[in-house]
Write an enzyme that holds these catalytic residues in place. Structure first.
Site, PDB file in Angstrom:
ATOM      1  N   TRP A  90       0.661  -1.268   0.037  1.00 27.23           N
ATOM      2  CA  TRP A  90       0.083   0.049  -0.119  1.00 27.23           C
ATOM      3  C   TRP A  90       0.840   1.274   0.109  1.00 27.23           C
ATOM      4  O   TRP A  90       0.364   2.337  -0.799  1.00 27.23           O
ATOM      5  CB  TRP A  90      -1.053  -0.017   1.273  1.00 27.23           C
ATOM      6  N   ASP A 164      -2.271   6.745   6.191  1.00 26.04           N
ATOM      7  CA  ASP A 164      -3.246   5.726   5.665  1.00 26.04           C
ATOM      8  C   ASP A 164      -3.535   4.907   6.706  1.00 26.04           C
ATOM      9  O   ASP A 164      -2.740   3.920   6.805  1.00 26.04           O
ATOM     10  CB  ASP A 164      -2.466   5.202   4.324  1.00 26.04           C
ATOM     11  N   LYS A 188     -12.694  -1.677   5.388  1.00 23.46           N
ATOM     12  CA  LYS A 188     -12.079  -2.650   6.130  1.00 23.46           C
ATOM     13  C   LYS A 188     -12.329  -2.705   7.684  1.00 23.46           C
ATOM     14  O   LYS A 188     -12.968  -3.862   8.215  1.00 23.46           O
ATOM     15  CB  LYS A 188     -10.525  -2.350   6.151  1.00 23.46           C
TER      16      LYS A 188
END
Ligand SMILES: *Cc1c(COP(=O)(O)O)cnc(C)c1O
Length: 352
Positions: A90, A164, A188
């Site tokens: 990510w 993030d 999530k």
């Protein structure tokens, strides 16, 4: 997973929300009914995260990934330099997007595709001119997480810190005031897909480049209460139910205790087993995404077939890392982890 209580509430309200004769799905986002849903969700999020008044909460389109572009567009000019950690898939993606717009200095990491530890602090290389520092607090694919000591060292640079938090937001209490921006895709640990959340300090607004699309300019969202165009209304509503669920079940402090217990139990089991292994540096392991490998990957298919039959779903690891991954987000009850450990034990015994 979503909390069962949330799903039940959504089911009850699905056809007729609050005696309006409408489903939330059918409401105009500008109606007073929907506005009350939207405002309540924000108020509850502010309460559970203890968001200070000088921060705005944005309900965004395009997932967390869209903000990989939004961040440099809103905060930099092309000649600027920014600091990024590269600790996994990510962060690599965030760097790739940011590199289109600005000079990226990689503070640490990036040598391997799926690192299993955060590089030692002594090797970190900050750029003194960087406009901000970006990190991914929990690399979802490997289950690698920044620790308190790492974060302290990052905050000590005195820069705007952008995180993030897609896969660990709301998993434990954090001090919002130490960050410039916290952002996360909802799917999530918050609610259904289609929504991303950003908590942004006010002084970071209003500096976007002229070319920034309106829908990527955070000021557009602030000026229009995240309703410049039609937001993901149902996802926003369900996210609100999840914030309310967190509030009424003891808040983030309580869920953090449960999360820590769940993760510790699972790692302890894996570590004492000779059949399963986890490759992440022990004190940097995620509470949310517990990855593990079987003794031999020739057993993976059988493991997945039997675990699915046992009602233990979605255990296949990300293809970039392989093996298995138990994503034990807030909504996964402790009994779910116990059931997984029972299954792991039985499977290991039968396939020694
Ligand atoms: C899933 C994930 C993303 C991407 O989220 P989208 O909402 O699909 O864009 C970004 N960062 C992390 C840490 C993730 O886990």
């Amino acid at each position: 997973m979503l909390p069962e209580a949330v799903m039940q509430k959504a089911e009850q309200e699905f056809l007729n929300w609050n005696n309006t004769g409408m489903s939330v799905m059918e409401m105009s986002h500008r109606s007073k009914e929907y506005m009350s849903v939207a405002h309540q969700a924000e108020a509850d999020l502010r309460e559970v995260m203890q968001i200070p008044d000088n921060y705005k909460v944005l309900f965004l389109h395009g997932g967390a990934s869209m903000q990989f572009s939004g961040i440099p567009l809103n905060l930099t000019q092309p000649d600027d330099v920014v600091d990024y950690f590269n600790t996994g898939v990510w962060s690599t993606k965030a760097i790739k997007e940011a590199s289109r717009y600005v000079n990226v200095n990689v503070v640490a990491g990036g040598e391997e595709m799926n690192p299993t530890e955060i590089p030692d602090i002594s090797t970190w290389n900050f750029n003194p001119d960087a406009k901000y520092i970006h990190l991914c607090s929990n690399e979802t694919i490997t289950g690698l997480a920044f620790q308190e000591a790492h974060l302290e060292h990052i905050f000590a640079q005195g820069k705007t810190v952008i995180v993030d938090m897609s896969s660990d937001i709301l998993s434990r209490p954090i001090d919002v005031s130490r960050y410039g921006i916290i952002y996360a895709g909802a799917q999530k640990n918050i609610g259904p897909a289609g929504l991303a959340i950003m908590v942004v300090r006010e002084d970071l607004l209003g500096q976007a480049r002229d070319i920034t699309p309106s829908l990527l300019n955070w000021k557009t969202y602030v000026d229009n209460e995240s309703m410049f165009n039609t937001p993901a209304t149902y996802s926003w509503y369900l996210a609100g139910l999840v914030f309310d669920w967190l509030k009424t079940t003891g808040g983030v402090g309580n869920i953090a205790k449960i999360n820590q217990r769940k993760a510790q139990k699972l790692y302890d089991y894996i570590d004492q087993s000779s059949f399963y292994s986890n490759t992440i540096l022990p004190d940097q392991r995620s509470w949310m995404n517990v990855t593990f490998f079987l003794k031999s990957n020739t057993l993976d298919a059988k493991f997945l077939e039997e675990s699915t039959k046992a009602g233990l779903l979605s255990l296949k690891g990300h293809k970039a890392f392989g093996g298995m991954r138990a994503s034990i987000y807030n909504a996964m009850p402790e009994e779910g982890v116990d059931a997984l450990i029972d299954f792991l034990t039985a499977f290991a015994n039968q396939n020694k």
